[in-house]
Structures are given as C-alpha cells and as structure tokens.
Write a protein that holds these residues in place. Structure first.
Motif, short mmCIF file in Angstrom:
data_model
loop_
_atom_site.label_atom_id
_atom_site.label_comp_id
_atom_site.label_asym_id
_atom_site.label_seq_id
_atom_site.Cartn_x
_atom_site.Cartn_y
_atom_site.Cartn_z
N ALA A 51 -37.66 54.58 0.34
CA ALA A 51 -37.29 55.91 -0.18
C ALA A 51 -38.19 56.97 0.43
N ARG A 52 -39.49 56.65 0.56
CA ARG A 52 -40.43 57.61 1.12
C ARG A 52 -40.07 57.93 2.57
N ALA A 53 -39.69 56.88 3.31
CA ALA A 53 -39.33 57.09 4.71
C ALA A 53 -38.05 57.91 4.83
N LEU A 54 -37.12 57.73 3.87
CA LEU A 54 -35.84 58.42 3.96
C LEU A 54 -35.95 59.88 3.52
N ALA A 55 -37.02 60.22 2.79
CA ALA A 55 -37.15 61.56 2.21
C ALA A 55 -37.15 62.65 3.27
N VAL A 56 -37.68 62.36 4.44
CA VAL A 56 -37.76 63.39 5.47
C VAL A 56 -36.50 63.43 6.33
N GLU A 57 -35.44 62.76 5.86
CA GLU A 57 -34.16 62.70 6.59
C GLU A 57 -34.37 62.34 8.05
N PRO A 58 -34.88 61.13 8.29
CA PRO A 58 -35.19 60.73 9.66
C PRO A 58 -33.92 60.53 10.48
N ARG A 59 -34.09 60.68 11.80
CA ARG A 59 -32.96 60.43 12.71
C ARG A 59 -32.79 58.94 12.92
N VAL A 60 -33.89 58.22 12.76
CA VAL A 60 -33.91 56.80 13.04
C VAL A 60 -34.78 56.14 11.98
N LEU A 61 -34.38 54.95 11.53
CA LEU A 61 -35.19 54.24 10.55
C LEU A 61 -35.75 52.96 11.18
N LEU A 62 -37.07 52.80 11.12
CA LEU A 62 -37.70 51.62 11.71
C LEU A 62 -38.40 50.83 10.61
N LEU A 63 -38.18 49.51 10.61
CA LEU A 63 -38.79 48.69 9.55
C LEU A 63 -39.53 47.51 10.19
N ASP A 64 -40.82 47.38 9.84
CA ASP A 64 -41.65 46.32 10.41
C ASP A 64 -41.70 45.15 9.42
N GLU A 65 -41.11 44.03 9.77
CA GLU A 65 -41.06 42.86 8.89
C GLU A 65 -40.78 43.28 7.44
N PRO A 66 -39.63 43.92 7.20
CA PRO A 66 -39.45 44.54 5.88
C PRO A 66 -39.47 43.56 4.72
N PHE A 67 -39.14 42.33 4.96
CA PHE A 67 -39.09 41.39 3.83
C PHE A 67 -40.17 40.32 3.93
N GLY A 68 -41.07 40.50 4.90
CA GLY A 68 -42.05 39.45 5.20
C GLY A 68 -42.93 39.05 4.04
N ALA A 69 -43.31 40.03 3.20
CA ALA A 69 -44.30 39.72 2.17
C ALA A 69 -43.67 39.38 0.83
N LEU A 70 -42.37 39.14 0.81
CA LEU A 70 -41.69 38.91 -0.47
C LEU A 70 -41.31 37.44 -0.63
N ASP A 71 -41.11 37.05 -1.91
CA ASP A 71 -40.70 35.65 -2.08
C ASP A 71 -39.20 35.48 -1.82
N THR A 72 -38.79 34.25 -1.63
CA THR A 72 -37.47 33.95 -1.08
C THR A 72 -36.31 34.62 -1.83
N ARG A 73 -36.38 34.57 -3.16
CA ARG A 73 -35.24 35.06 -3.93
C ARG A 73 -35.10 36.59 -3.77
N VAL A 74 -36.24 37.30 -3.89
CA VAL A 74 -36.23 38.75 -3.76
C VAL A 74 -35.82 39.13 -2.34
N ARG A 75 -36.27 38.35 -1.40
CA ARG A 75 -35.96 38.62 -0.01
C ARG A 75 -34.45 38.62 0.21
N LYS A 76 -33.76 37.62 -0.33
CA LYS A 76 -32.31 37.53 -0.16
C LYS A 76 -31.60 38.72 -0.78
N GLU A 77 -32.05 39.10 -1.99
CA GLU A 77 -31.43 40.23 -2.67
C GLU A 77 -31.59 41.51 -1.86
N LEU A 78 -32.85 41.73 -1.42
CA LEU A 78 -33.15 42.97 -0.71
C LEU A 78 -32.40 43.04 0.63
#
Lengths: 286, 356, 291
Positions: free
Chosen positions: B148-175
């Motif tokens: 949400a913080r990244a989207l607030a500035v209405e970016p032209r491009v969205l970049l995500l570094d290992e966005p689900f890397g630190a989450l457990d398996t179940r949450v990862r699938k949902e997200l």
C-alpha cells in the motif's frame, strides 16, 4: 547475495559525511599528534632514550604498570563476580546497583581522587580501621591501586555482561546432561566462553589505568621513585619548563597507547570470530 | 508503462552479477524474475529501481531514457524483501509518507492525504490497522502495508523483491492469489523477484529465468515449463532425469531430434519423471531397468529404478501403479513420452552455486 | 536426593555459593562505589548546611561552574555533528580504510589526558608551532577558554560516534532506501526516517560526552594555566581548594559534580531502558496470521 560498494551510491551524503569526519579527525587528532612527533624530532634518538630510561622515568613506569596490572587483575576477578550476579541472580535493588556500576565513567576523576584519598587517609572512614592493622593505603603505591581499581571497574563488568546474557541455556543443560558438575560446567564450558570478553575487559581497564591522572594524584603521595606515575612525571617536567623532557615521555606514553589500542582491537576481533564460529547459524536465524 | 532493459551489465569486484541483459516488459504485464540465489535477479530489480547503478547499458521507462534518473525521480514503487516499514511510524503514517514528502506545491491537502491513505488501506483490506505500528503486525500484514505504501505515490511501475519470501506457506499461497487479483484490477506493470518456481509459474504473465547473471529463457509459464530452452531451465523448473545420449541412443531417437546429431557423448537427454511410462514387457525404443523402491506420495506413486549405474525417477498415477503392481527388484522397461536433447553439457544444477 | 534437586544442582550454583558470590560482589561494589559516593556528600555537609551553602556561593566557585558549562556548550554541538557524520559514513557505506577510521575515532580513549594536554600545549603554547603567530595576533588559545574547549573536544570525540555506529549498522539501510524510493529528498529522509530511529542512541552518546566534558581534569589542567576566577573549571577548582586544605569547599564543589554524575546515571538508565524496550518490540514474535 554479495552487494559490495558500487560506483554511484544510492544513499546521499557519503562525500559530505566522510569529508566532515576526515577533516574533523585530521584537525583535532592527526595534526596535533603530528605536532608532537615534530617536537620530538628535535631530540636525537640517543637523547630521547636517555630521558625515557632515566632512573626516575623507569621507576614511574614500574609504578604505573605495576599498579595498573594489579588493579586490572582485581577488576577481572571481582568484575566477573559482579557481572555474574547482575545477570544471573535476582536481588532487591538490582537496577540501582546495575546503574551504579557506571559511576566511575560519570564521576569526574578529580572528585574520585579527593574522595578516595579522604576515605583511606589515616583519619578517614576506611583508613581509620586499616591503620591499626598496619596497612597504609593513602599516599602509598597501594593507594594508586585503589584509585585505578575504581577507575577500571566498569570495563570488565560491562564487557562481560552482554556475553553472559547471550550464553544459551542449552550449553549448560547439555553439560549437565553429560554428567558435569556445576563447577566442571563453569570451568570447562562457561569460563572458556567468557574468556575473550574477560581478557578484553581486563585490557580496557589496564589501558585506561596507564593513562589515568586525575584520580591518582590525590591519593598517591607522589614521591619520586616510589609513588610517582608517568603522567605526573610529565606534569612535573612541564612545571619545571622542561618541555623537551615532557615530550620525550609523552612519546613513550603514546606508543604504549597505540600498542594497547591494537591489542584491544585484536582481542575484540578474536572474541568476535570465536563467537561467530560458536554460533555459525546465527545469520540464518536472522 | 513499459520497461526496456538494454545491454545491462554489472560487476562487483571480480564477481559478474549481470552480463548483457536485454529485456522488454510490456505495459501492464506481471513479470517474474526467477532464478537461484546469486543469479543476479535482485541486482537487476534494484537497477530498474535506481537503487543500484549498472556498469553499462540502459533502462527505459515507456521509451524514455531513465538510466541516470535518481531513485526518487523514477516514480517506481518498490516493495522490499523485509518490507522496510518505518518502525517509528504508524501504519497510516507509513502509507502517507510518500505523499507527505512531495514538494509543497504538488503535495495533497491533509484531507486528501487522509482519503487516499484510507482508500489504499481499504484496497489491501487492512483499514482497521491504521493506528498500529509495524511491530504489532503479522508478516502478511506488513507485506500488504508495504505494498500500500508503494502504491500511494501512484508509481508507473511496481517492483517487488522476494515479496513472499519471509512468509509461511499458507499465507504465501493466499497472498499470491491476492497479488494476482490486485494486479488484474490495477493493471500496473509489475516485476517481482523470486527463487520459487511454483510462485513464478502461478502468478506471473511471463517468467524470466536467470542464471549466473544471464537470462536463460523468457516465456509464458507454460512455455518455460514445457519447452525449456536450456538444461538449466529444465532442471530448475521441476524434477528431471538426465541421460547421456550415447548410452541411450534409442531414447534420443524418440526425442524427435535427429539421432545423428547427438551420436557423440556430448549430448544430454532430459525427461520429466511423469513423462516416462513403465511397461512389464519390452517395447520398441524402451530401456531396461530394475525397480529399486516404490513410494506413495499423496496422489502419486514415485518409483526409483536403476539402469546400469544411473538412478531414474518415474512418477505414476495410483491407478497405473496398481495395474503394474511393481515390487522391488522387478525387471521392467521404460518408455519416454517426451524427451529433450541438448548438445554439449552446459550448466547443470549440480555445479550450480559455485559462483555465489 | 530427589530428581528435581539433582537437576537444579546441575544447572545452578548451590545456595551457599550464591550467597557467597552475592556477598563478595555487592561488598566490592559497596566499598568501591557506594562508599565513595556517600563520602562526597558526607564530607561536603560535614560542618552543616550553612558552611556548604557558603562554600558554593563564592565568586570563584560560581565562575568555575559557569566555565564548566560553557566548555560543554561549545564542545557538544561539534561532537554531535561529528558523531552523526562519522556514523552515517561508516554504518551506511562501504569504503576502503573503514576499520582504520574506526580505530582512529577510538584513539582518544587510549591516549592519556595529560599527553593530550601536552600535545596542544606544544602546538599553541608560547614555544609551540603556532605560538609566535598566535602571540603576534594576540589570540590566546592556551591558558584560555579556546584551549580548554579544544582538548575537551579531543577527549570526547568518540562518544557519540561510538554509540551510533553499531546502532545504525544494525538498522541497515533499507528504511532509508524505502524513503528515497517514495520520493523523499536526502534531508527529508534524514529528518523523518534516520533521526527518529537513532534518537535514543544519539541522546545516550551526548549524555556520556557531556559527563566527560564537564568532568575532564588531566587534559584541561595542562592547558588551563589555573588562573583563578578565569580558567578554572569546576574539577580544577576542586583540586585547588583541596590542596589548600579547604575540605568543605572542595567537597562542596565536588558534590555538585557528583550530583551531575548521578543525573547522568539516571538519564543513561532511562535512555537504556527506552532503547531496550524498542529493541524488544522489534524482536517480538510475530502475532499469528489473520486477515
């Protein structure tokens, strides 16, 4: 993934902050020390050696080093006990006691000096009870040891405390499971783990003691050849307008400071690398 | 907004992080950079974001040169691997940050900031957490606040570094599903880095497989899985059996490639475990093998077989396995349904990781 | 012996050892810390309140307090800026010679205060490098306030930087990068993200530097010249009175410094407590996942 320095840096202010740091350090530390070296170069090596090894100077090194060593050893022993009880044992008023350990850092040395001298003088609160036993502390080399013990006290405690806190209970449990008695666990498992920190604290206290001036001069008695520390000898030479002699001794002190600094750095590096080896997976857990 | 990467290269000392990378990301696509750790995917992402500078090459946003644009002027939304939420600010203030630091003449009014932040928190379904601090959030919640913080500035491009890397398996699938839906609603060009093939195949429109600072293959999830362009891609995406084709000449023929070209030992054949049939009788082009072990794994049966000195894995359905009723030590014949043969042993997974 | 007792024996010291260690440790601290602290105030009030008040309400004592405060006032800002700059460069960037730089920052901790004083005497003194030039331009450095400020700056230079470097290294640079990627300028990033994150560490360093700046004796003593009512800081004033056998006067001034030490310890403990609470909050287990 390795990501060492890149040519252009993202975060701003590198040039500015490093520039400020270097200018400040150069003007305040490097330049003055260079000035000392410059002044010392007026002396020939033989002259310097003659002053640095004069009888009075040699006696002052003996007093300074002897008292510092003794004080650091006292601090290593009692500091270990204090650090241990502060981390492991509950007792009322622990927080106050823990804060009080830093008193020697916070109390101006001159105040410590006059107070200790008064306490240990023949009519002082402590000296009154020691004198009948034939123990004279104030105005003797023993007084220097007392003052340096006070000054060095926090170093050992504060270096050991975090290390004792970080000891994982598992290693003590493992030792107990393997049949070790508490004493064996302490000497074979805990003490080796604490040893680098103990040595670092000892060295820090020792190095601080060597240069100490304010707290010592009031209690020392300051008799040349007997209870005169090297910093005081430098002051004495200055007061006789013997700037050259003072400079020669200052160079000796400065060289010792450098050696001590290197020793502390090496010890800390050694302690860190040991710690790292001991818990190699720490990075992954983070 | 489309992203164009032209001949980007980057070294760290003697370590080549990226070598001559060319990549076009069309507007509105969701692209995964997939590869093992140390392959340069994060470095590439940081170069796109302007947090790292390339040694040479160009980055273009919507056809405009952006190579030397500082990070803050790129209008890029970046979601950090560990979120990098400002720990001393509430969730609301975290999301509002990008709006509050705008130059005064373009800064929205306080009421407008409040409206926008609440709108975004609503979008990530966490409006009820506005007054909390990052330390009071769960990992999945932090992840969505970072987005949400990244989207607030209405970016032209969205970049995500290992966005689900630190989450457990179940949450990862949902997200994962949630990110996909969000992307379909917002249609903002997005690039995310991952080392998890399942994640890349499930979420992305296109997958860029990277290895040792190079792009191995660019394609749709189906393309990279079913038609890998290199042995590396074959081995990185799913299990595979590797054969040296001189020994298995008969199999190379079945692989629809010209057998003559691969007569030498310098070729390898790749067969996925589920692309092999087991027969009780010899058939044309089959390979003799002995059953070593049979494992039941959920809906599948995994059979380990020995052919000469090599171990071969085959996956069967339960029904097929029941029909064959395999026992240890049994003599069987293997027949591949699909084989890929690559000339010359290129990089394989076994010697992967030495460059890290 | 029951099993539980055996387990306890193996994992903790026997009761008598605990009592002994507590006794020895606390006894040591009592004799070396508590007793001197009590003695300062005991001696100061030995002849009653009025003598104490009179000893402090003395022009020389008041001028010493004023001088001590003004030295600290000049030294601390320099220290603060240097500490921030050094910590920013060292903690957030990689460059060659970094460990040498850290050692250099530590140097003032290792050098004897007397040597520090002498070094500046050799530069700015009458026979020093810049002595003749300074004399010709009638600028007084040694035996005046500027000299005392400079030596105190040297002595206290590591405090703020030493506190900030490990703190900023532990915090990493992702938050700053995030701020920049969200469009913040360098100044906005520093003021809104960096500074709030390090405020307690910064305060901690300043408290320690202040205690040392106000209490420094050896180095200041060398360059001050001991001119009564002019270049005597409070610690120097204590020395003079003590050497004149004016015990009440010396301890009255000393009690002011001891009070400063106690305030320092209190402030330090509060800041430590705040920092510990914040790290605990950061390290706290993640709450269970919910949507």
């Amino acid at each position: 993934m390795p990501r060492p320095a890149s040519g252009r840096r993202l975060l701003p202010g590198f040039g500015l902050s490093l520039g400020c740091t270097l200018v400040y350090l150069s003007l305040l530390i490097l330049l003055p020390l260079a000035g000392l070296a410059f002044k010392a170069s007026e002396l020939s090596l033989a002259q310097w050696w003659a002053i640095a090894t004069s009888e009075r100077a040699l006696a002052s090194y003996r007093v300074t080093f002897g008292a510092s060593l003794l004080a650091a050893m006292i601090n290593a022993f009692f500091g270990l006990i204090v650090a241990w009880i502060l981390v492991r044992y509950p007792f009322p008023g622990k927080r106050v006691v823990d804060s009080l350990v830093d008193l020697p850092f916070a109390l101006p040395t001159a105040v410590a000096g006059i107070t200790l001298a008064t306490l240990y003088a023949g009519n002082g609160w402590i000296g009154r009870h020691l004198e009948p036993l034939g123990v004279k502390v104030a105005f003797t080399p023993l007084g220097i040891v007392v003052a340096l013990t006070f000054i060095g006290l926090p170093f050992v405690v504060r270096t050991l405390q975090p290390v004792i806190e970080d000891i994982e209970p598992e290693i003590e449990e493992a030792a107990a499971m393997l049949g070790a008695s508490r004493w064996q666990t302490f000497t074979r498992v805990l003490l080796p783990a604490l040893f680098p920190a103990l040595l670092t604290g000892f060295t820090l206290a020792f190095s601080r003691s060597i240069g100490e001036y304010g707290s010592v001069i009031f209690i020392a008695g300051n008799l040349p050849l007997i209870s005169e520390i090297t910093p005081l000898l430098i002051i004495a030479k200055l007061e006789q307008y013997d700037v050259v002699g003072a400079t020669a001794l200052a160079v000796v002190m400065l060289i010792i400071s450098f050696v001590m600094l290197l020793a502390v750095n090496a010890l800390q590096w050694w302690a860190a690398s040991r710690l790292h080896r001991r818990s190699g997976s720490a990075d992954e857990r983070r | 907004m489309s992203i164009e990467i032209r001949a980007i290269g980057k070294r760290f000392g003697s370590f080549v992080a990226l070598e001559d990378i060319n990549l076009h990301i069309p507007s509105g696509e969701l692209v995964a950079l997939l590869g093992p750790s140390g392959c340069g995917k994060t470095t590439l992402l940081r170069i796109i974001a302007g947090m790292e500078s390339a040694d040479h090459g160009q980055v273009l946003f919507g056809g405009e040169e952006a190579t030397h644009l500082p990070a803050r002027d790129r209008k890029v939304g970046f979601v950090f691997q560990h979120y990098a939420l400002f720990r001393h600010m509430s969730v609301f203030e975290n999301v509002a940050f990008g709006l509050r630091v705008k130059p005064r003449r373009v800064r929205p009014t306080e009421a407008e900031i409040r409206r926008r932040v609440m709108e975004l928190l609503d979008l990530v379904q966490l409006d009820w957490l506005a007054d909390r601090y990052p330390s009071q959030l769960s990992g999945g919640q932090r992840q969505r606040i970072a987005l949400a913080r990244a989207l607030a500035v209405e970016p032209r491009v969205l970049l995500l570094d290992e966005p689900f890397g630190a989450l457990d398996t179940r949450v990862r699938k949902e997200l994962r599903r949630w990110l996909r839906r969000l992307h379909d609603e917002m249609h903002i060009s997005s690039v995310f880095v991952t080392h998890d093939q399942e994640e890349a195949l499930e979420v992305a429109d296109r997958v860029v497989v990277m290895n040792r600072g190079r792009i191995e293959q660019i394609g749709s999830p189906d393309e990279v899985y079913s038609a890998p362009a290199s042995p590396f891609v074959y081995q990185f995406l799913g299990n595979v059996n590797v054969f040296h084709s001189r020994v298995h000449g008969a199999w190379a023929e079945i692989g629809r490639e010209s057998p003559a070209a691969y007569a030498s030992a310098e070729a390898m054949a790749f067969v996925r475990p589920h692309d092999i049939d087991i027969e009780r009788q010899p058939v044309v082009g089959s390979l003799e093998a002995r059953v070593q072990d049979v494992h039941l794994i959920g809906p599948l049966v995994r059979v380990e077989l020995a052919h000469a000195t090599e171990l071969i894995e085959v996956e069967l359905t339960r029904e097929r396995a029941a029909l064959l009723s395999l026992v240890r030590g049994q003599q069987v014949w293997l027949k591949p349904r699909q084989v890929r043969v690559f000339a010359l042993p290129e990089t394989t997974l076994e010697d992967e990781g030495s460059g890290i | 012996m029951s099993g539980a007792a055996a387990v306890k024996r193996a994992l903790a010291e026997p009761r008598w050892v605990r009592v002994l260690l507590l006794g020895v440790g606390l006894g040591f601290l009592f004799f070396f810390l508590a007793l001197p602290l009590l003695a300062v105030f005991g001696e100061a009030f030995a002849t009653g309140w009025t003598a104490y008040a009179k000893a402090l309400d003395d022009p020389e004592a008041l001028s010493a307090i004023g001088l001590t405060l003004s030295v600290a006032l000049f030294v601390l800002p320099g220290n603060l800026v240097f500490g921030l700059a050094a910590a920013w460069a060292i903690a957030k960037f990689d460059f060659r010679g970094k460990s040498l730089l850290i050692t250099l920052i530590d140097l003032p901790f290792a050098v004897s205060p007397v040597v520090v004083g002498l070094v500046f005497l050799l530069i700015f003194g009458a026979q020093g490098l810049f002595g003749p030039w300074l004399a010709a331009h009638e600028i007084k450095v040694v035996f005046a306030l500027p000299g005392m400020i400079i030596v105190t700056m040297f002595i206290t230079c590591p405090f703020v930087a030493r506190e900030l470097i490990p703190l900023m290294q532990a915090q990493g640079k992702e938050e700053e990068e995030a701020a920049l990627s969200l469009g913040a300028t360098g100044w906005q990033m520093f003021r809104r993200v960096t500074l709030p994150n390090i405020k307690w560490g910064l305060m901690y360093g300043v408290i320690l530097a202040n205690a040392r700046a106000m209490g420094e004796f050896g180095a200041v003593s060398v360059v001050s010249g001991h001119i009564r009512g002019q270049t005597n800081t409070l610690p120097l004033h204590v020395e003079i009175l003590y050497n004149e056998y004016n015990a009440v006067g010396a301890f009255a001034s000393a009690s002011v410094l001891a009070l400063l030490a106690l305030v320092t310890l209190l402030a330090k403990t509060i800041v430590e407590w705040r920092m510990r609470r914040e790290t605990l909050m950061l390290k706290a287990e993640l709450p269970p996942e919910k949507n």
